[in-house]
Scaffold this active site. Sequence first.
Site, mmCIF file in Angstrom:
data_model
loop_
_atom_site.group_PDB
_atom_site.id
_atom_site.type_symbol
_atom_site.label_atom_id
_atom_site.label_comp_id
_atom_site.label_asym_id
_atom_site.label_seq_id
_atom_site.Cartn_x
_atom_site.Cartn_y
_atom_site.Cartn_z
ATOM 1 N N CYS A 59 7.142 4.522 21.986
ATOM 2 C CA CYS A 59 7.894 5.383 22.415
ATOM 3 C C CYS A 59 8.574 4.088 23.535
ATOM 4 O O CYS A 59 10.001 4.428 24.200
ATOM 5 C CB CYS A 59 7.805 6.614 23.061
ATOM 6 S SG CYS A 59 6.637 7.651 21.165
ATOM 7 N N ASP A 60 8.154 4.098 24.477
ATOM 8 C CA ASP A 60 8.626 3.196 25.192
ATOM 9 C C ASP A 60 9.616 1.538 25.270
ATOM 10 O O ASP A 60 10.581 1.892 26.330
ATOM 11 C CB ASP A 60 7.262 2.516 26.009
ATOM 12 C CG ASP A 60 7.566 1.692 27.226
ATOM 13 O OD1 ASP A 60 7.298 1.933 28.513
ATOM 14 O OD2 ASP A 60 8.159 0.684 26.901
#
Length: 164
Positions: A59-60
């Site tokens: 996600c990062d």
Amino acid sequence: MQITFKQKPVTLAGTQVQVGEKAPDFTVLANDLSEVTLADSKGKVRLISVVPSLDTGVCDQQTRRFNEEAAKLDNTAVLTISVDLPFAQKRWCASAGIDNVQTLSDHRDLSFGEAYGVVIKELRLLARSVFVVNADDEIVYVEYVNEVTEHPNYEAALEAAKNA
């Protein structure tokens, strides 16, 4: 469509959308707790990046990638939506140097997740997905990532945004 999380099947709640449909409206929260809807970016192309939680590796990376690419897209709003609390999103953006993407929280009522069919019922997270909505509010690109822990097709999503 079968979606898995760490190779285990999960159930998606809500209505999945398709290319050619009118984009459903939604209400999510900005980092300052103000409400944000699809109409707030009317007249722009919207690249909507959906992630389970900004505090995880993929996600990062997904959010950082779209943040880098956002500066190259004309008349495009890049929105990252998760169920992370707005305070956590604000802190994450500050530490990650995110300034071209607007992070939005669907934590309060899962309005976006239900409207786009990405709520993972078992986990109360949003399934990784990417949507592109043109300036006329028509969905022109949809990707529900089959395995939530894997990356989306960045190139296809960015190409769709550029062509919208």
